[in-house]
Design an enzyme around this catalytic site. Structure first.
Site, PDB file in Angstrom:
ATOM      1  CG  ASP A  12      38.767  38.407  54.180  1.00 63.00           C
ATOM      2  OD1 ASP A  12      39.983  38.313  53.878  1.00 63.00           O
ATOM      3  OD2 ASP A  12      37.936  38.992  53.457  1.00 63.00           O
ATOM      4  N   GLY A  13      40.844  39.504  56.390  1.00 62.99           N
ATOM      5  CA  GLY A  13      41.277  40.860  56.767  1.00 62.99           C
ATOM      6  C   GLY A  13      42.684  40.940  57.341  1.00 62.99           C
ATOM      7  CD1 TRP A  17      44.436  43.837  62.726  1.00 64.71           C
ATOM      8  CD2 TRP A  17      46.566  43.248  62.268  1.00 64.71           C
ATOM      9  NE1 TRP A  17      45.139  43.802  63.907  1.00 64.71           N
ATOM     10  CE2 TRP A  17      46.436  43.448  63.662  1.00 64.71           C
ATOM     11  CE3 TRP A  17      47.809  42.867  61.752  1.00 64.71           C
ATOM     12  CZ2 TRP A  17      47.509  43.269  64.546  1.00 64.71           C
ATOM     13  CZ3 TRP A  17      48.876  42.705  62.625  1.00 64.71           C
ATOM     14  CH2 TRP A  17      48.712  42.909  64.003  1.00 64.71           C
ATOM     15  CG  HIS A  29      48.919  36.059  56.354  1.00 61.26           C
ATOM     16  ND1 HIS A  29      47.565  36.161  56.115  1.00 61.26           N
ATOM     17  CD2 HIS A  29      49.526  36.426  55.192  1.00 61.26           C
ATOM     18  CE1 HIS A  29      47.367  36.559  54.858  1.00 61.26           C
ATOM     19  NE2 HIS A  29      48.543  36.734  54.286  1.00 61.26           N
ATOM     20  CB  SER A  57      40.350  29.926  49.119  1.00 62.56           C
ATOM     21  OG  SER A  57      40.996  30.806  48.221  1.00 62.56           O
ATOM     22  CG  LEU A 123      36.083  22.589  69.126  1.00 64.66           C
ATOM     23  CD1 LEU A 123      34.741  23.293  69.023  1.00 64.66           C
ATOM     24  CD2 LEU A 123      37.161  23.644  69.281  1.00 64.66           C
ATOM     25  CG  LEU A 187      28.905  32.817  51.375  1.00 61.81           C
ATOM     26  CD1 LEU A 187      27.842  31.776  51.037  1.00 61.81           C
ATOM     27  CD2 LEU A 187      29.217  32.774  52.871  1.00 61.81           C
ATOM     28  CB  SER A 188      35.422  34.074  49.145  1.00 68.07           C
ATOM     29  OG  SER A 188      35.253  35.473  49.160  1.00 68.07           O
TER      30      SER A 188
HETATM   31  C1  IPE Z   1      38.633  33.977  51.578  1.00 68.59           C
HETATM   32  O1  IPE Z   1      39.220  35.226  51.641  1.00 68.59           O
HETATM   33  C2  IPE Z   1      39.655  32.910  51.839  1.00 68.59           C
HETATM   34  C3  IPE Z   1      40.132  32.805  53.215  1.00 68.59           C
HETATM   35  C4  IPE Z   1      39.743  33.537  54.228  1.00 68.59           C
HETATM   36  C5  IPE Z   1      41.086  31.754  53.444  1.00 68.59           C
HETATM   37  P1  IPE Z   1      39.818  35.953  50.356  1.00 68.59           P
HETATM   38  O2  IPE Z   1      40.439  37.196  50.868  1.00 68.59           O
HETATM   39  O3  IPE Z   1      40.679  35.029  49.588  1.00 68.59           O
HETATM   40  O4  IPE Z   1      38.511  36.271  49.491  1.00 68.59           O
HETATM   41  P2  IPE Z   1      38.240  37.387  48.409  1.00 68.59           P
HETATM   42  O5  IPE Z   1      39.338  37.278  47.390  1.00 68.59           O
HETATM   43  O6  IPE Z   1      38.265  38.714  49.109  1.00 68.59           O
HETATM   44  O7  IPE Z   1      36.877  37.079  47.872  1.00 68.59           O
HETATM   45  C1  IPE Z   2      42.651  36.265  55.135  1.00 69.45           C
HETATM   46  O1  IPE Z   2      43.233  37.514  55.069  1.00 69.45           O
HETATM   47  C2  IPE Z   2      43.678  35.156  55.120  1.00 69.45           C
HETATM   48  C3  IPE Z   2      43.746  34.425  53.847  1.00 69.45           C
HETATM   49  C4  IPE Z   2      43.011  34.613  52.800  1.00 69.45           C
HETATM   50  C5  IPE Z   2      44.745  33.379  53.771  1.00 69.45           C
HETATM   51  P1  IPE Z   2      43.607  38.196  53.695  1.00 69.45           P
HETATM   52  O2  IPE Z   2      45.037  37.857  53.370  1.00 69.45           O
HETATM   53  O3  IPE Z   2      42.626  37.876  52.645  1.00 69.45           O
HETATM   54  O4  IPE Z   2      43.515  39.732  54.088  1.00 69.45           O
HETATM   55  P2  IPE Z   2      42.908  40.904  53.224  1.00 69.45           P
HETATM   56  O5  IPE Z   2      41.558  40.491  52.774  1.00 69.45           O
HETATM   57  O6  IPE Z   2      43.854  41.109  52.068  1.00 69.45           O
HETATM   58  O7  IPE Z   2      42.882  42.080  54.149  1.00 69.45           O
HETATM   59 MG    MG Z   3      40.879  38.696  52.041  1.00 67.90          MG
END
Ligand code: IPE
Ligand code: IPE
Ligand code: MG
Length: 239
Positions: A12-13, A17, A29, A57, A123, A187-188
């Site tokens: 996530d993030g 970033w 991404h 997700s 792995l 945990l989303s």
């Molecule tokens: C969880 O992250 C899904 C993935 C990392 C693929 P999200 O960014 O979608 O989750 P929320 O919306 O912050 O809970």
């Molecule tokens: C995680 O990064 C990747 C996916 C959910 C596909 P995000 O796209 O959720 O990045 P943030 O949470 O908005 O920073």
């Molecule tokens: Mg996110």
């Protein structure tokens, strides 16, 4: 505690970033895919047997159409560009999530990756794509209900063990450790059944900044944890 056999990561993030750098989200991404490549290599080097990554997700469809298209495109690029190298390094690829609603070209790429690498044993990289824990549990329940209706099993036969065999993760051990980057502490909808007794580690760094050192640090923290699974620590038994 020793090295975890199965590490699962909520990557996530990416968006934050990119934003911090004045870049479009898709740049985050793309950098996230680089971090994934690094992490697969690091996990193999560190003796991890199973690495599961949350890539898309079942709730991520609610993002703007252009971002969804970017994410689908990046998955295709990742499989096309990296499959040969993953295969040469002995990585077995498995996919969890609902495939029925994915585009046919993505579905066949995922199947190709699984088929090509099915005999590898260095792995196992499990990619959670169009994955949602509640959706997975509902699909499993539906299949079991159909089996009861056909008379193949009785409802009394439904135990946690039988239920787990119907999940997408059938045959995959539960994660020992779940890591989430970006500082969010939730945990989303990631592996809710399987992570019932997992150790959880939340790291502040955004996923594109994740390095081998972050993974090592999480493994060190895991080693210091005491897992009891509802029982008692060995030193407390019969004392
Ligand atoms: C969880 O992250 C899904 C993935 C990392 C693929 P999200 O960014 O979608 O989750 P929320 O919306 O912050 O809970
Ligand atoms: C995680 O990064 C990747 C996916 C959910 C596909 P995000 O796209 O959720 O990045 P943030 O949470 O908005 O920073
Ligand atoms: Mg996110």
């Amino acid at each position: 505690m020793t090295t975890p056999a199965h590490v699962a990561i909520i990557m996530d993030g990416n968006g934050r970033w990119a934003k911090a750098r004045g870049l479009p989200r898709v740049a985050g991404h793309r950098a996230g895919v680089e971090a994934l490549r690094r992490t697969v290599r690091a996990a193999a080097d560190l003796g991890i047997s199973w690495l599961t990554v949350y890539a898309f997700s079942s709730e991520n469809w609610s993002r703007p159409k252009s971002e969804v298209t970017d994410l689908m495109g990046l998955l295709k690029i990742f499989i096309r560009r990296d499959l040969a190298e993953l295969h040469n390094s002995g990585v077995r690829v498995q996919i969890i999530g609902d495939r029925a609603t994915l585009q046919p070209d993505i579905r066949s790429l995922l199947e190709e990756a699984e088929t090509l690498t099915s005999g590898n044993d260095a792995l196992t990289l499990v990619i959670a794509f169009n994955y949602g824990g509640r959706d997975e549990i509902a699909r499993a329940a539906r299949r079991l209900a159909e089996a009861v209706k056909r008379g193949d099993i009785s409802s009394e036969q439904i135990t946690p063990e039988l239920f787990a065999e119907e999940l997408d993760t059938s045959g995959i051990p539960d994660p020992d450790l779940v890591i989430r980057t970006s500082g969010e502490i939730r945990l989303s909808n990631f592996l809710p059944w399987q992570s019932a007794y997992s150790e959880l580690i939340f790291q502040p760094c955004y996923w594109p900044d994740f390095t081998r050192e972050h993974l090592s640090e999480a493994l060190r923290e895991y080693t210091g944890r005491e897992r009891r699974f509802g029982g008692l620590a060995a030193r407390d038994v019969a004392s």
